[in-house]
Design a protein around this motif. Structure first.
Motif, PDB file in Angstrom:
ATOM      1  N   LEU A 137       0.879  -1.173   0.000  1.00 46.31           N
ATOM      2  CA  LEU A 137       0.000   0.000   0.000  1.00 46.31           C
ATOM      3  C   LEU A 137       0.913   1.219   0.000  1.00 46.31           C
ATOM      4  CD1 LEU A 137      -2.308  -1.280   2.828  1.00 46.31           C
ATOM      5  CD2 LEU A 137      -3.102  -0.748   0.521  1.00 46.31           C
ATOM      6  N   LEU A 170      -7.290   8.476  15.813  1.00 50.65           N
ATOM      7  CA  LEU A 170      -8.575   8.081  16.413  1.00 50.65           C
ATOM      8  C   LEU A 170      -9.418   7.205  15.499  1.00 50.65           C
ATOM      9  CD1 LEU A 170     -10.745   8.249  18.602  1.00 50.65           C
ATOM     10  CD2 LEU A 170     -11.436  10.441  17.686  1.00 50.65           C
ATOM     11  N   HIS A 171      -9.529   7.593  14.249  1.00 47.62           N
ATOM     12  CA  HIS A 171     -10.425   6.849  13.359  1.00 47.62           C
ATOM     13  C   HIS A 171      -9.703   5.755  12.579  1.00 47.62           C
ATOM     14  CE1 HIS A 171     -13.783   9.307  14.408  1.00 47.62           C
ATOM     15  NE2 HIS A 171     -13.059  10.392  14.191  1.00 47.62           N
ATOM     16  N   LYS A 172      -8.400   5.536  12.859  1.00 46.01           N
ATOM     17  CA  LYS A 172      -7.646   4.497  12.149  1.00 46.01           C
ATOM     18  C   LYS A 172      -7.735   3.174  12.900  1.00 46.01           C
ATOM     19  CE  LYS A 172      -6.016   7.633   9.321  1.00 46.01           C
ATOM     20  NZ  LYS A 172      -6.436   7.725   7.937  1.00 46.01           N
ATOM     21  N   HIS A 173      -7.299   3.215  14.161  1.00 50.07           N
ATOM     22  CA  HIS A 173      -7.312   2.012  14.978  1.00 50.07           C
ATOM     23  C   HIS A 173      -6.518   0.867  14.357  1.00 50.07           C
ATOM     24  CE1 HIS A 173      -9.100   0.386  18.622  1.00 50.07           C
ATOM     25  NE2 HIS A 173      -8.991  -0.776  18.035  1.00 50.07           N
ATOM     26  N   PHE A 174      -5.292   1.149  13.934  1.00 51.63           N
ATOM     27  CA  PHE A 174      -4.419   0.088  13.426  1.00 51.63           C
ATOM     28  C   PHE A 174      -3.669  -0.520  14.608  1.00 51.63           C
ATOM     29  CE2 PHE A 174      -3.912   2.999   9.510  1.00 51.63           C
ATOM     30  CZ  PHE A 174      -5.175   2.634   9.068  1.00 51.63           C
ATOM     31  N   GLN A 230      -5.869   0.052   5.659  1.00 58.98           N
ATOM     32  CA  GLN A 230      -6.490   1.270   5.161  1.00 58.98           C
ATOM     33  C   GLN A 230      -7.936   1.039   4.730  1.00 58.98           C
ATOM     34  OE1 GLN A 230      -3.390   0.952   5.256  1.00 58.98           O
ATOM     35  NE2 GLN A 230      -2.347   2.914   5.287  1.00 58.98           N
ATOM     36  N   THR A 238     -15.238   3.508   9.519  1.00 55.80           N
ATOM     37  CA  THR A 238     -15.946   3.741  10.765  1.00 55.80           C
ATOM     38  C   THR A 238     -17.451   3.747  10.484  1.00 55.80           C
ATOM     39  OG1 THR A 238     -14.109   5.053  11.547  1.00 55.80           O
ATOM     40  CG2 THR A 238     -16.205   5.375  12.650  1.00 55.80           C
ATOM     41  N   GLY A 245     -12.397  -2.795  15.652  1.00 50.90           N
ATOM     42  CA  GLY A 245     -11.904  -2.044  16.802  1.00 50.90           C
ATOM     43  C   GLY A 245     -12.089  -0.539  16.633  1.00 50.90           C
ATOM     44  N   SER A 246     -11.943  -0.048  15.394  1.00 52.29           N
ATOM     45  CA  SER A 246     -12.079   1.397  15.172  1.00 52.29           C
ATOM     46  C   SER A 246     -13.477   1.881  15.534  1.00 52.29           C
ATOM     47  CB  SER A 246     -11.740   1.766  13.732  1.00 52.29           C
ATOM     48  OG  SER A 246     -12.455   0.947  12.841  1.00 52.29           O
ATOM     49  N   PHE A 298     -13.758   1.909  19.382  1.00 48.71           N
ATOM     50  CA  PHE A 298     -12.968   2.910  20.087  1.00 48.71           C
ATOM     51  C   PHE A 298     -13.324   4.342  19.717  1.00 48.71           C
ATOM     52  CE2 PHE A 298     -10.966  -0.533  21.914  1.00 48.71           C
ATOM     53  CZ  PHE A 298     -10.202  -0.089  22.974  1.00 48.71           C
TER      54      PHE A 298
END
Lengths: 333, 333
Positions: free
Chosen positions: A84, A104-108, B2, B6, B126-127, B130
């Motif tokens: 990627l 916050l909105h990734k959560h990797f 990627q 959400t 999880g995103s 959280f």
């Protein structure tokens, strides 16, 4: 994923670099899936590898390869062909709060960390970042009243006392300011003791209206909802809400004053009710505006917008509410 | 990673099942790595697959396979031989707050959801979990003063008014209770107007001490730090802190009263200072205890422990501080 561990002490980290571990699973763009898999077989014996990172000879981050793509790719494919491009990465010098907002909105599970030249300098586990975030955010209501974010349930009594007490003395000094304002009107109070009974009503109600504005503003800042240039609109909205809430509550409070003044046989119960209404209207407007502005001012001064914000707000709303109430009473009664 | 998205509206979810999507990447324990990889090649065209889930014929969750293990395993190996057994899973009927607490230190990209019989019923990213959590926690300081968690910066003025106003009227009713207590002592106040000047000092200081206890207790509950049976110890600690803080602040406040009473030429400034000190000591102890107990009581009643907690606390500390102060003054002066 069960191998993920939370860094002890992560709660005290201040920039993203404080949570960083050295990079693992780093390969060149021309490495094939077959040779990378063989190399990986050795590396996993000593490191916990979640993603592969593709870098150029200068160590600049070019891409990220997820294991699923490795599994499904032809063995002769190069990493460049399965990666990627331009993966999400955090800058090493980011303050933690900013990094948390970006992630916050990734959560990797793992985030790559790069320097100013986009060179890969480390990795940060998402669990470390987010355990931190929950701890950070949950400390906000405490911060507002002078509780340090460091304090947790397990903190010793003496340490808690040391952390909290200074703000209580600050609070007392600000309370003296409010008391001084009341003191100016001792003559009015001795003439109309009934006003003293309504002082806590005025102060409590105005303070709570301002606290609502403060909480909403702080939350917007925390969640990154505040767009550039939005501040004047937020202040206007909270001022208008203070005006409307103050007016409506002022009617009830004025009615309360009217009934009580009649019961006590005071001379002009209707005027007294009017003073309560008008003071509530003005003071709640002031307090709403103060609630929105205080965290903005603290932030502009470079401080955490939550720190002791409630103490500053209470001072402003005490002075406004009791000062306006007693001034109007002195003029009209 | 990627590809993670959400879920819009996740903020209103109440149980974990509300955030759930149907399971993908599900295989039997005897499937080989080779045949699973071939099946996966098709499945990834329509689904975003992060982990593989191994279930028995009754659909009970046996294990989880990470892609790294798939990549490094022999093609003839069975999934059973490479899976992680007893993987972390969330129960479908878990309230969201509980699920968040369980997942806080995991931070996996996807969580499997099982029913009461351990059957795999869905997946949650999880995103989503959280993003929800940050929104949830950041609403707490607002909740304490009667701001609904639904309210954000973009909420319209009329909606904000409708959400916040009812609690302000409740706050006013409780303020009337405090006023009634002060009203009982009108005789004392008309004899010693100087006491009216110190009313806001007593109320403000006691309220802030209690708010510190409230914030620390709520935070402990939010982060899951409260161990079963720990409540009495927490209440004792906050009572003791209130006692110590009240004593120390009482000295400063008493000194303030002494100086002010001397300036005003009052008859017994030292006794007045003593009344301030003693009232501060007792009221701060009461307020510290109330700050710790109020969220515990709200929780036991089945309510969110933060809801309007600050309003209830202010009532308790206003009544305690002004009631004790004026009672002692009436008895001693």
């Amino acid at each position: 994923p069960q191998g993920a561990e939370t860094t002890v002490g992560a709660a005290r980290a201040e920039t993203i670099a404080d949570l960083m571990t050295p990079p693992v699973g780093v390969f060149g763009p021309q490495a094939t899936v077959r040779e990378t898999t063989e190399a990986l077989r050795e590396q996993v014996k000593t490191a916990f590898i979640t993603y592969l990172y593709v870098v150029d000879p200068a160590n600049r981050l070019l891409g990220l390869v997820v294991m699923r793509e490795m599994l499904l790719a032809q063995p002769d494919a190069t990493l460049e062909s399965v990666m990627l491009r331009d993966p999400f990465a955090l800058k090493a010098d980011l303050p933690l709060g900013e990094a948390l907002k970006q992630a916050l909105h990734k959560h990797f599970p793992v985030y790559p960390i790069v320097d100013a030249q986009d060179r890969l300098v480390g990795l940060v586990r998402g669990s470390d970042l987010f355990a931190n975030r929950a701890i950070e955010i949950s400390g906000q209501s405490g911060s507002m009243v002078g509780v340090d974010k460091e304090e947790r349930l397990g903190t010793s009594l003496t340490r808690s006392l040391k952390l909290r007490h200074p703000w209580l003395q600050v609070n007392l000094l600000t309370a003296f300011v409010a008391a001084a304002v009341v003191g100016v009107f001792e003559d009015t109070l001795s003439r109309l003791v009934i006003l003293a009974v309504f002082l806590p009503v005025m102060a409590g109600q105005t303070g709570n209206t301002g606290c609502q504005a403060l909480a909403v503003t702080l939350r917007g800042m925390t969640l990154g909802d505040v767009k550039p240039g939005a501040e004047p609109g937020m202040v206007r909205k909270e001022g208008m809400l203070g005006f409307l809430n103050g007016g409506l509550v002022g009617v009830t409070a004025g009615a309360g004053m009217f009934i009580y003044a009649r019961m006590q046989g005071e001379a002009s119960p209707l005027t007294m009710a009017g003073v309560v209404f008008l003071a509530m209207l003005i003071a709640c407007t002031v307090s709403g505006i103060a609630g929105a502005m205080i965290p903005m001012i603290l932030k502009r001064l470079g401080a955490d917008p939550a720190t002791a914000s409630s103490i500053f707000l209470t001072t402003a709303s005490d002075v406004a509410s009791m000062g306006i109430f007693l001034t109007l009473a002195t003029l009209m009664l």
